[in-house]
Enzyme design. Structure first.
Site, mmCIF file in Angstrom:
data_model
loop_
_atom_site.group_PDB
_atom_site.id
_atom_site.type_symbol
_atom_site.label_atom_id
_atom_site.label_comp_id
_atom_site.label_asym_id
_atom_site.label_seq_id
_atom_site.Cartn_x
_atom_site.Cartn_y
_atom_site.Cartn_z
ATOM 1 C CG ASP A 178 4.886 43.054 18.509
ATOM 2 O OD1 ASP A 178 5.506 43.556 19.455
ATOM 3 O OD2 ASP A 178 5.399 42.280 17.693
ATOM 4 C CG ASP A 235 7.146 37.703 22.861
ATOM 5 O OD1 ASP A 235 7.769 38.216 21.915
ATOM 6 O OD2 ASP A 235 7.573 36.716 23.481
#
Ligand SMILES: [Zn+2]
Length: 194
Positions: free
Chosen positions: A132, A134
């Protein structure tokens, strides 16, 4: 045990828009922000000034990058991993700061793992799979309500691909076993004083 090379795996968040979920990064640098962890593997606690300008083995990095590419995966052949203490994730301000420092990805385990291997004279390389963004990245999906399904999906896909990589890597591993970059400079830096 005679181990001379380590290929480690880790899961990371991205600090940059151009490094997306599902991508792979082969780190060449780290910034350590952890605390309270052991800083040496040496049980005798001798003072060691170990060169760490290039903590990751370039032979392993090149081999991993090549294999990931041949699997058709998006791979970034270098990257700086910011190692945070955890277990909490970064704040928005921290995440933006990490990117300004030159960090590309964020993780909680590369230190002291990488350093310990180097201290033992073991060539160390890592393959980082991105689950993903941050929180400081504008298009971040990390930890937003409802985003965990996507993060977990990326995690499971990355895990399957990482397993594939390791199988392929084992077949070509003998080609890199001649590298001993981690052993250079270790012994002369042992200081036997008090
Ligand atoms: Zn090496």
């Amino acid at each position: 045990m005679g181990v001379c090379h380590v290929l480690a795996t880790c899961v990371v968040g991205s600090l940059r828009e151009e490094i997306g979920p599902g991508d792979f990064v082969v780190p060449d640098q780290f910034i350590n922000l952890t605390w309270g962890r052991d800083d040496t593997f040496d049980v005798d606690r001798r003072l060691v000034h170990l060169p760490m300008a290039y903590p990751y083995c370039s032979s392993i990095r090149q081999a991993v990058t090549k294999e990931l590419s041949s699997l058709g995966l998006t791979v970034h052949s270098s990257g700086c991993v910011v190692v945070i203490q955890g277990p909490r994730f970064a704040t928005m301000a921290e995440s933006k700061l990490f990117a300004q420092w030159g960090g590309d990805i964020v993780n909680m385990t590369q230190y002291p793992e990488c350093y310990f291997a180097r201290e033992l004279g073991i060539c160390y390389g890592a393959v980082a799979s991105v689950t993903d963004y941050d929180v400081g990245v504008p298009s971040a999906i990390s930890m937003q309500p409802g985003s965990m399904d996507r993060v977990l999906e990326a995690f499971h896909t990355n895990t399957r691909q990482t397993n594939e990589l390791i199988e392929r890597f084992l077949a070509i591993a003998p080609n890199i076993l001649s590298c001993s970059c981690a052993q250079r400079g270790v012994e002369p830096y042992f200081w036997q004083g008090t």
